[in-house]
Each structure stands twice: as structure tokens, then as C-alpha cells.
Enzyme design. Structure first.
Site, PDB file in Angstrom:
ATOM      1  N   ASP A 163      34.883  42.996  33.053  1.00 12.46           N
ATOM      2  CA  ASP A 163      34.729  42.763  31.518  1.00 12.46           C
ATOM      3  C   ASP A 163      35.415  44.073  30.826  1.00 12.46           C
ATOM      4  O   ASP A 163      35.764  43.937  29.616  1.00 12.46           O
ATOM      5  CB  ASP A 163      33.421  42.544  31.075  1.00 12.46           C
ATOM      6  CG  ASP A 163      32.949  41.313  31.775  1.00 12.46           C
ATOM      7  OD1 ASP A 163      33.733  40.356  31.734  1.00 12.46           O
ATOM      8  OD2 ASP A 163      31.815  41.115  31.827  1.00 12.46           O
ATOM      9  N   LYS A 194      41.746  63.917  39.920  1.00 13.59           N
ATOM     10  CA  LYS A 194      40.377  63.672  40.403  1.00 13.59           C
ATOM     11  C   LYS A 194      39.659  64.541  39.455  1.00 13.59           C
ATOM     12  O   LYS A 194      39.801  65.839  39.026  1.00 13.59           O
ATOM     13  CB  LYS A 194      40.170  64.151  41.814  1.00 13.59           C
ATOM     14  CG  LYS A 194      38.823  64.007  42.413  1.00 13.59           C
ATOM     15  CD  LYS A 194      38.693  64.269  43.784  1.00 13.59           C
ATOM     16  CE  LYS A 194      37.182  64.398  43.986  1.00 13.59           C
ATOM     17  NZ  LYS A 194      36.829  64.853  45.277  1.00 13.59           N
ATOM     18  N   PHE A 236      34.781  29.830  36.964  1.00 10.66           N
ATOM     19  CA  PHE A 236      33.482  30.063  37.797  1.00 10.66           C
ATOM     20  C   PHE A 236      32.530  30.977  36.886  1.00 10.66           C
ATOM     21  O   PHE A 236      33.077  32.011  35.917  1.00 10.66           O
ATOM     22  CB  PHE A 236      34.150  30.972  38.913  1.00 10.66           C
ATOM     23  CG  PHE A 236      34.376  30.068  40.124  1.00 10.66           C
ATOM     24  CD1 PHE A 236      33.760  29.972  41.195  1.00 10.66           C
ATOM     25  CD2 PHE A 236      35.794  29.151  39.974  1.00 10.66           C
ATOM     26  CE1 PHE A 236      34.082  29.156  42.250  1.00 10.66           C
ATOM     27  CE2 PHE A 236      36.034  28.338  41.044  1.00 10.66           C
ATOM     28  CZ  PHE A 236      35.286  28.278  42.091  1.00 10.66           C
ATOM     29  N   ASN A 254      33.311  45.129  41.440  1.00 10.83           N
ATOM     30  CA  ASN A 254      31.978  44.413  41.691  1.00 10.83           C
ATOM     31  C   ASN A 254      32.012  43.971  43.088  1.00 10.83           C
ATOM     32  O   ASN A 254      32.940  44.297  43.898  1.00 10.83           O
ATOM     33  CB  ASN A 254      32.110  43.066  40.716  1.00 10.83           C
ATOM     34  CG  ASN A 254      33.421  42.420  40.785  1.00 10.83           C
ATOM     35  OD1 ASN A 254      33.738  41.777  41.891  1.00 10.83           O
ATOM     36  ND2 ASN A 254      34.171  42.248  39.814  1.00 10.83           N
ATOM     37  N   LYS A 260      35.260  28.867  26.496  1.00  8.78           N
ATOM     38  CA  LYS A 260      36.634  29.157  27.161  1.00  8.78           C
ATOM     39  C   LYS A 260      37.351  27.704  27.186  1.00  8.78           C
ATOM     40  O   LYS A 260      38.422  27.859  28.040  1.00  8.78           O
ATOM     41  CB  LYS A 260      36.432  29.887  28.323  1.00  8.78           C
ATOM     42  CG  LYS A 260      35.442  31.215  28.116  1.00  8.78           C
ATOM     43  CD  LYS A 260      35.396  31.823  28.996  1.00  8.78           C
ATOM     44  CE  LYS A 260      34.578  33.276  28.596  1.00  8.78           C
ATOM     45  NZ  LYS A 260      34.603  34.271  29.439  1.00  8.78           N
ATOM     46  N   LYS A 294      29.636  28.775  28.496  1.00  5.45           N
ATOM     47  CA  LYS A 294      31.036  29.429  28.928  1.00  5.45           C
ATOM     48  C   LYS A 294      32.180  28.373  29.081  1.00  5.45           C
ATOM     49  O   LYS A 294      33.239  28.483  28.390  1.00  5.45           O
ATOM     50  CB  LYS A 294      30.770  30.180  30.441  1.00  5.45           C
ATOM     51  CG  LYS A 294      32.087  30.468  30.979  1.00  5.45           C
ATOM     52  CD  LYS A 294      31.748  31.563  32.204  1.00  5.45           C
ATOM     53  CE  LYS A 294      33.077  32.382  32.573  1.00  5.45           C
ATOM     54  NZ  LYS A 294      32.870  33.313  33.616  1.00  5.45           N
TER      55      LYS A 294
END
Length: 406
Positions: free
Chosen positions: A283, A293, A327, A214, A345, A341
Site C-alpha cells: 500500500d 546502503k 483478492f 509481505n 473497487k 472492497k
């Protein structure tokens, strides 16, 4: 409020220079000792005599005008100041600071000082959003220069928009808050606390040369870690993939995948007092990782993914006396998703931002965040440097953990 504080006030050549006289007066009224440097352009808007009368000190305008033969003025002033405040800060002085140019009394002093520096930009709206100015401001923020965001409204040039220097009362209030926080930090409210901060993004390998990841840069996590260290904590960073250098003087453990990050966090969990989960963890990961490869074959390729362990949820479920901060990077319905969240959590605080907002993205040097607790919104922060956001987060954590012991 400012008794004994030494403030060097830099005034540059914009129409907002007339407000600098009021700033100087108000700082002196609050007990500060103020010395003033004016650029030659600034003297076209307000006189040296005015600032000398208000500050009760000589005003400096020429780097070659040495008033004391026993000291080099720009070095002496650079060392003397507890804070350097430039108000107004024009595009010109901002550009000089970013480039390291020292060609007059103010820019030379700014290059020589190691004191905290605070700018109050003021200019035409088109100048303020010009790519060069935007780049220069971002560079200065990344170096730790504090910014007092300009306001929006009718500008002297006739345009309406962002670029108007904040009012003197607001600027003086920001200065007072700065020194209050300096005093609070000097007391090291997190002394004795063990803080773990996760930062950056994780990489989930597809083959030896490809991966899923990300846009996380690690800037926010590193800023939080620096803030925790400044507040006296013993800090460990667990870092995935990052785009910036980690803070010096802080222990760092480098990891790659989500599973490696979980193992590293879990190994420290029992001895941790405060954990800040600022990393952006993948995730999902590829079900199978190719040892070599992968070669192209056909027009499409199907990649099967499996779910990674949810680090934050697992820690929230297993926590005893640890204080847990999560976060959330969202693109819509910020409060709804953030509160969901936080509850799922079992976080003590959750820091959420809308990454579609200007100045709140992954690689940005700034952020715009809301901080939630079990009762809802606890703190809403405007666009600030990530360093400032990190400090605000850890100051709130310090307040919430006072008296808590393991």
C-alpha cells in the site's frame, strides 16, 4: 454417471478398509470399470475374494504375481487408469508416496502412474496431525494429488477427532464430480479469452539491500493461472516476488514494485478479457529511496512512506467490458471488509480469506476462501489445495463470462 471410466482402487491396511468394498460396489453400479490393488495389510481386514466379486476383475496384491505374461502388471495398471483412488490411505502409504518408495504392488503402481491420483486418508487423530504426516500430505498436494478430507467423529481406536475416512457415498460423489469437471474442462470454456493474473508480493526499496514487502508466496496466483490455461485461456502472469517456480508454458512478466506492476498490467488492460488480481501489493513505499546502503545512526530511525497507486481500484474505475476479480486477505470481519472492497473497487468477483485460519495463510499449500459478488456470498470453499481453489475460481469465472464478448 461413470460409464466407461477406468478406476484403479487402492486399498491399504486400516480398519476403514471394510468401507472400500462399498466404494467398489458403488463405483461399479455407476458404470465404472474397477480394478483393485490391495496391500498385504489390507487383506487382514477384507478378503481378496470380496473385492474380486464386487469388481468382477482379478485383485492384485503381489508385484511379482504376473497374471498376464504379455504385460507387466503394475505398469499396465498405471497406464490403464483414468483415476487412481486410494481409500483408505494410511499414514504408511502417504509416507511412501511422498518419499517415492516403491516396495509393494500399490506403491510401485502409484510411482509409475501419470493418471490423476485421489487419496482418502484414514488414521488416528494424533497420527493425522503428526508433523511428518502433515508434511507428507502437503508435499503430495503440491504435486497435484487430490485429497478427500477425513471427517471428525469416534474413531475405531476409541479416540474422537479428525481421521475417520469419509463415507463411501461421499467418496463416490467426489469421484463423479471429478469426472464431470474433467469433461467440462475438455470443452475449454475460456478458449479465446485473454486472461491476466498478477501473483506474488511487491518490493518497495528503502536502499539497495533493504525493502518493504509481505508474505505472499505467489502460490495462489500461479494456481489460478494454471487453471485458466487448463480451461483454454491465453494467459499472462505478471509476477512480483514469489517463493515458488512459476507454471511452465505460460508467458510471465517479472516486476518488483507496485508502480512496475501497475505499468505492466495497464499495458495489457485494453486487450484483456479477464484480470485476476491475486498479487499482494504494498500500500505504501518509502518517500525517498537511498542510492547507497543506509548506515546505522542513533537508536531510532524515521522512515516516511507515501501511498502507492491502488491498482485494483484504478482498473475498476477504468474498466469497460473486462471481468475483474480481486483478492482480499483479512484477519477479522471477513464479509464486511470483502463486500466493502468489492463495491469500492468495482470488482465483478472478490475472493477473500481469513489468513489467521489454519491452512489459509500466505505460504500454505491450501486455502479456505469465500467468493463474493455484488449480491453477497456466491461460493464458500472449505480447505482445499490452492490448485483446487484456483480451478474452482476460474470455473466460476467461466460460468459468469459465458456469452460475454469484447
Amino acid at each position: 454417471m461413470l460409464t466407461g471410466k477406468k478406476i484403479l482402487l487402492g486399498i491399504t491396511g486400516g480398519i476403514a478398509a471394510f468401507k472400500a468394498a462399498s466404494i467398489c460396489s458403488k463405483l461399479v453400479q455407476q458404470g465404472a470399470e474397477v480394478r483393485v490393488i490391495m496391500t498385504k495389510s489390507a487383506t487382514k481386514f477384507v478378503t481378496e475374494l470380496t473385492l474380486q466379486a464386487l469388481s468382477k476383475n482379478p485383485v492384485y496384491t503381489d508385484v511379482f504375481d504376473e497374471k498376464n505374461p504379455n504385460a507387466i502388471a503394475h505398469i499396465d495398471l498405471a497406464d490403464w487408469a483414468d483415476l487412481v483412488l486410494v481409500a483408505p490411505a494410511t499414514a504408511n502409504i502417504i509416507g511412501k508416496m511422498a518419499a517415492g518408495i516403491a516396495d509393494d504392488m500399490l506403491s510401485t503402481t502409484l510411482l509409475a502412474t501419470q493418471s490423476p491420483v485421489m487419496l482418502s486418508p484414514a488414521m488416528n487423530v494424533h497420527m493425522y496431525v503428526h508433523p511428518a504426516v502433515t508434511r507428507n500430505l502437503a508435499e503430495l498436494v503440491s504435486r497435484g494429488v487430490m485429497m478427500i478430507e477425513p471427517g471428525e467423529g469416534l474413531l475405531a481406536c476409541g479416540y474422537t477427532g479428525k481421521g475417520r475416512m469419509e463415507e463411501p457415498e461421499t467418496i463416490v460423489s467426489v469421484v463423479i464430480d471429478f469426472f464431470k469437471r474433467q469433461e467440462a474442462m475438455s470443452k475449454k470454456p475460456l478458449a479465446g479469452k485473454k486472461v491476466v493474473v498478477t501473483a506474488g508480493g511487491t518490493l518497495e526499496r528503502i536502499d539497495p539491500v533493504r525493502f518493504i514487502s509481505n508474505d505472499s508466496s505467489g502460490k495462489m496466483g500461479f494456481a489460478v493461472a494454471r487453471a485458466a490455461q487448463q480451461l483454454g485461456a491465453e494467459v499472462t502472469i505478471i509476477a512480483g516476488s514469489t517463493q515458488v517456480q512459476p507454471p511452465s508454458g505460460i508467458k510471465i512478466t517479472s516486476v518488483e514494485s507496485a508502480s512496475e506492476m501497475f505499468e505492466a498490467v495497464n499495458a495489457l488492460w485494453e486487450a484483456t478479457d479477464i484480470l485476476v488480481k491475486a498479487a499482494a501489493v504494498a500500500d505504501y513505499r518509502p518517500k525517498e529511496r537511498a542510492m547507497h546502503k543506509m548506515k546505522k545512526s542513533g537508536d531510532t530511525m524515521t522512515l516516511e512512506l507515501v501511498k502507492n497507486i491502488d491498482i485494483l481500484e484504478t482498473l475498476g474505475r477504468n474498466k469497460t467490458s473486462q471481468f475483474l476479480i480481486g483478492f482480499a486477505a483479512e484477519t477479522n470481519e471477513l464479509e464486511t471488509y470483502a463486500m466493502d472492497k468489492l463495491r469500492r473497487k468495482n470488482c465483478d468477483l472478490l475472493v477473500a480469506n481469513d489468513v489467521t485460519m489454519e491452512g489459509a495463510g500466505f505460504s500454505s499449500d491450501t486455502n479456505v476462501v469465500n467468493i463474493y459478488d455484488t449480491n453477497g456470498l456466491a461460493v464458500s470453499l472449505p480447505k482445499l489445495s490452492k490448485e483446487e481453489v484456483g480451478l474452482r475460481i476460474m470455473e466460476l469465472v467461466a460460468e459468469r463470462t459465458v456469452g460475454l464478448s469484447r
